[in-house]
Design a protein around this motif. Structure first.
Motif, PDB file in Angstrom:
ATOM      1  N   ARG A   4       0.813  -1.226   0.000  1.00 13.14           N
ATOM      2  CA  ARG A   4       0.000   0.000   0.000  1.00 13.14           C
ATOM      3  C   ARG A   4       0.844   1.273   0.000  1.00 13.14           C
ATOM      4  O   ARG A   4       0.501   2.264   0.641  1.00 13.14           O
ATOM      5  N   PHE A   5       1.985   1.213  -0.728  1.00 10.00           N
ATOM      6  CA  PHE A   5       2.774   2.429  -0.900  1.00 10.00           C
ATOM      7  C   PHE A   5       2.038   3.319  -1.887  1.00 10.00           C
ATOM      8  O   PHE A   5       1.537   2.847  -2.906  1.00 10.00           O
ATOM      9  N   LYS A   6       2.002   4.593  -1.591  1.00  8.67           N
ATOM     10  CA  LYS A   6       1.321   5.547  -2.461  1.00  8.67           C
ATOM     11  C   LYS A   6       2.171   5.758  -3.717  1.00  8.67           C
ATOM     12  O   LYS A   6       3.373   6.045  -3.614  1.00  8.67           O
ATOM     13  N   GLN A   7       1.546   5.617  -4.889  1.00  7.80           N
ATOM     14  CA  GLN A   7       2.263   5.757  -6.161  1.00  7.80           C
ATOM     15  C   GLN A   7       1.488   6.655  -7.105  1.00  7.80           C
ATOM     16  O   GLN A   7       0.263   6.699  -7.044  1.00  7.80           O
ATOM     17  N   PRO A   8       2.188   7.349  -7.985  1.00 12.30           N
ATOM     18  CA  PRO A   8       1.495   8.143  -9.010  1.00 12.30           C
ATOM     19  C   PRO A   8       0.699   7.223  -9.939  1.00 12.30           C
ATOM     20  O   PRO A   8       1.061   6.061 -10.133  1.00 12.30           O
ATOM     21  N   THR A   9      -0.353   7.750 -10.500  1.00  8.89           N
ATOM     22  CA  THR A   9      -1.226   6.929 -11.348  1.00  8.89           C
ATOM     23  C   THR A   9      -0.948   7.124 -12.835  1.00  8.89           C
ATOM     24  O   THR A   9      -1.679   6.589 -13.661  1.00  8.89           O
ATOM     25  N   ASP A  10       0.097   7.843 -13.173  1.00 10.67           N
ATOM     26  CA  ASP A  10       0.377   8.140 -14.585  1.00 10.67           C
ATOM     27  C   ASP A  10       0.968   6.955 -15.340  1.00 10.67           C
ATOM     28  O   ASP A  10       0.897   6.910 -16.548  1.00 10.67           O
ATOM     29  N   LEU A  11       1.571   6.020 -14.631  1.00  4.23           N
ATOM     30  CA  LEU A  11       2.314   4.933 -15.269  1.00  4.23           C
ATOM     31  C   LEU A  11       1.381   3.837 -15.779  1.00  4.23           C
ATOM     32  O   LEU A  11       0.514   3.358 -15.057  1.00  4.23           O
ATOM     33  N   ARG A  12       1.594   3.456 -17.033  1.00  5.73           N
ATOM     34  CA  ARG A  12       0.888   2.317 -17.629  1.00  5.73           C
ATOM     35  C   ARG A  12       1.931   1.232 -17.853  1.00  5.73           C
ATOM     36  O   ARG A  12       2.893   1.442 -18.575  1.00  5.73           O
ATOM     37  N   ILE A  13       1.718   0.094 -17.219  1.00  7.79           N
ATOM     38  CA  ILE A  13       2.737  -0.961 -17.217  1.00  7.79           C
ATOM     39  C   ILE A  13       2.522  -1.944 -18.363  1.00  7.79           C
ATOM     40  O   ILE A  13       1.405  -2.399 -18.598  1.00  7.79           O
ATOM     41  N   ILE A  14       3.620  -2.260 -19.038  1.00 10.36           N
ATOM     42  CA  ILE A  14       3.646  -3.334 -20.028  1.00 10.36           C
ATOM     43  C   ILE A  14       4.614  -4.375 -19.494  1.00 10.36           C
ATOM     44  O   ILE A  14       5.798  -4.093 -19.303  1.00 10.36           O
ATOM     45  N   ARG A  15       4.100  -5.553 -19.227  1.00 17.02           N
ATOM     46  CA  ARG A  15       4.899  -6.640 -18.643  1.00 17.02           C
ATOM     47  C   ARG A  15       5.629  -7.373 -19.769  1.00 17.02           C
ATOM     48  O   ARG A  15       5.005  -7.836 -20.713  1.00 17.02           O
ATOM     49  N   VAL A  16       6.951  -7.448 -19.658  1.00 19.76           N
ATOM     50  CA  VAL A  16       7.763  -8.122 -20.672  1.00 19.76           C
ATOM     51  C   VAL A  16       8.516  -9.277 -20.003  1.00 19.76           C
ATOM     52  O   VAL A  16       8.766  -9.245 -18.799  1.00 19.76           O
ATOM     53  N   PRO A  17       8.881 -10.309 -20.751  1.00 18.13           N
ATOM     54  CA  PRO A  17       9.569 -11.446 -20.136  1.00 18.13           C
ATOM     55  C   PRO A  17      10.922 -11.072 -19.526  1.00 18.13           C
ATOM     56  O   PRO A  17      11.332 -11.652 -18.535  1.00 18.13           O
ATOM     57  N   CYS A  18      11.600 -10.100 -20.117  1.00 16.52           N
ATOM     58  CA  CYS A  18      12.939  -9.716 -19.656  1.00 16.52           C
ATOM     59  C   CYS A  18      13.212  -8.300 -20.170  1.00 16.52           C
ATOM     60  O   CYS A  18      12.752  -7.935 -21.254  1.00 16.52           O
ATOM     61  N   SER A  19      13.965  -7.515 -19.417  1.00 16.57           N
ATOM     62  CA  SER A  19      14.316  -6.174 -19.905  1.00 16.57           C
ATOM     63  C   SER A  19      15.156  -6.265 -21.173  1.00 16.57           C
ATOM     64  O   SER A  19      15.156  -5.350 -21.993  1.00 16.57           O
ATOM     65  N   GLY A  20      15.853  -7.382 -21.358  1.00 23.42           N
ATOM     66  CA  GLY A  20      16.615  -7.588 -22.579  1.00 23.42           C
ATOM     67  C   GLY A  20      15.736  -7.737 -23.805  1.00 23.42           C
ATOM     68  O   GLY A  20      16.201  -7.648 -24.931  1.00 23.42           O
ATOM     69  N   ARG A  21      14.460  -7.966 -23.586  1.00 18.69           N
ATOM     70  CA  ARG A  21      13.504  -8.113 -24.690  1.00 18.69           C
ATOM     71  C   ARG A  21      13.016  -6.763 -25.206  1.00 18.69           C
ATOM     72  O   ARG A  21      12.415  -6.690 -26.263  1.00 18.69           O
ATOM     73  N   VAL A  22      13.277  -5.707 -24.474  1.00 18.17           N
ATOM     74  CA  VAL A  22      12.775  -4.386 -24.869  1.00 18.17           C
ATOM     75  C   VAL A  22      13.657  -3.834 -25.975  1.00 18.17           C
ATOM     76  O   VAL A  22      14.822  -3.498 -25.762  1.00 18.17           O
ATOM     77  N   ASN A  23      13.089  -3.761 -27.147  1.00 14.26           N
ATOM     78  CA  ASN A  23      13.761  -3.191 -28.302  1.00 14.26           C
ATOM     79  C   ASN A  23      13.744  -1.669 -28.155  1.00 14.26           C
ATOM     80  O   ASN A  23      12.694  -1.098 -27.853  1.00 14.26           O
ATOM     81  N   PRO A  24      14.860  -0.985 -28.362  1.00 15.05           N
ATOM     82  CA  PRO A  24      14.852   0.480 -28.258  1.00 15.05           C
ATOM     83  C   PRO A  24      13.814   1.143 -29.173  1.00 15.05           C
ATOM     84  O   PRO A  24      13.320   2.234 -28.860  1.00 15.05           O
ATOM     85  N   LEU A  25      13.456   0.485 -30.260  1.00 20.48           N
ATOM     86  CA  LEU A  25      12.424   1.060 -31.134  1.00 20.48           C
ATOM     87  C   LEU A  25      11.063   1.116 -30.449  1.00 20.48           C
ATOM     88  O   LEU A  25      10.246   1.972 -30.759  1.00 20.48           O
ATOM     89  N   PHE A  26      10.805   0.198 -29.497  1.00 25.73           N
ATOM     90  CA  PHE A  26       9.551   0.262 -28.733  1.00 25.73           C
ATOM     91  C   PHE A  26       9.468   1.601 -27.995  1.00 25.73           C
ATOM     92  O   PHE A  26       8.411   2.230 -27.929  1.00 25.73           O
ATOM     93  N   ILE A  27      10.590   2.013 -27.457  1.00 25.79           N
ATOM     94  CA  ILE A  27      10.639   3.242 -26.659  1.00 25.79           C
ATOM     95  C   ILE A  27      10.467   4.460 -27.549  1.00 25.79           C
ATOM     96  O   ILE A  27       9.686   5.360 -27.252  1.00 25.79           O
ATOM     97  N   VAL A  28      11.189   4.476 -28.656  1.00 26.07           N
ATOM     98  CA  VAL A  28      11.078   5.601 -29.586  1.00 26.07           C
ATOM     99  C   VAL A  28       9.656   5.695 -30.123  1.00 26.07           C
ATOM    100  O   VAL A  28       9.070   6.778 -30.168  1.00 26.07           O
ATOM    101  N   LYS A  29       9.075   4.551 -30.497  1.00 24.23           N
ATOM    102  CA  LYS A  29       7.698   4.549 -31.011  1.00 24.23           C
ATOM    103  C   LYS A  29       6.717   5.056 -29.969  1.00 24.23           C
ATOM    104  O   LYS A  29       5.803   5.812 -30.280  1.00 24.23           O
TER     105      LYS A  29
END
Length: 150
Positions: free
Chosen positions: A31-56
């Motif tokens: 129950r830690f208070k957190q901002p509500t702006d973040l939309r989470i996308i669950r990925v199998p590994c951070s190594g799976r995140v293609n930099p183009l996903f971020i740019v897009k």
């Protein structure tokens, strides 16, 4: 129910399934208070995140992007976060050449037991994005001509 005082911005979070998603879950369960702006996308590994996903994401309306994975040497897939760190650091250096403020992107390492660290990371990053304000959004370019030439 509280009234939202500030305008909510769009922040995308790519979270590793094994550590950071667990850390976010731990923060929620604690129950830690957190901002509500973040939309989470669950990925199998951070190594799976293609930099183009971020740019897009940034070019298509996100005001900020956060990538979070396991601490180095704790990766479920052994080396995924090392690949991620290399790619994401290069991306961070490239963003100004694309006309994007590099402060709109952040990557970090959070384990499943670090709910308090997750809460601090999200709060600090959201604060930076609110200081920067919304990203300039260009209207969608249509394939159709806007006026007929006669």
């Amino acid at each position: 129910m509280s009234v939202v005082a500030e305008k909510e911005l769009r922040i995308i979070g790519f979270l590793c399934n094994w550590c950071s998603y667990g850390g976010a879950d731990t923060a929620g369960v604690s129950r830690f208070k957190q901002p509500t702006d973040l939309r989470i996308i669950r990925v199998p590994c951070s190594g799976r995140v293609n930099p183009l996903f971020i740019v897009k994401a940034l070019l298509n309306g996100a005001d900020g992007v956060l990538v979070s994975g396991c601490h180095p040497r704790d990766c479920h897939y052994s080396e995924g976060n090392y690949y991620a760190r290399r790619r994401l650091e290069m991306l961070k250096r490239m963003l100004p050449f694309l006309g994007i403020d590099e402060r709109r992107f952040h990557y970090t390492w959070v384990s499943a037991s670090e709910g308090a660290r997750w809460q601090k990371t999200v709060t600090d990053f959201t604060k930076v994005i609110h200081e920067l304000g919304p990203m300039n959004r260009q209207p969608a370019v249509s394939d159709k001509p806007s006026a007929k030439i006669t």
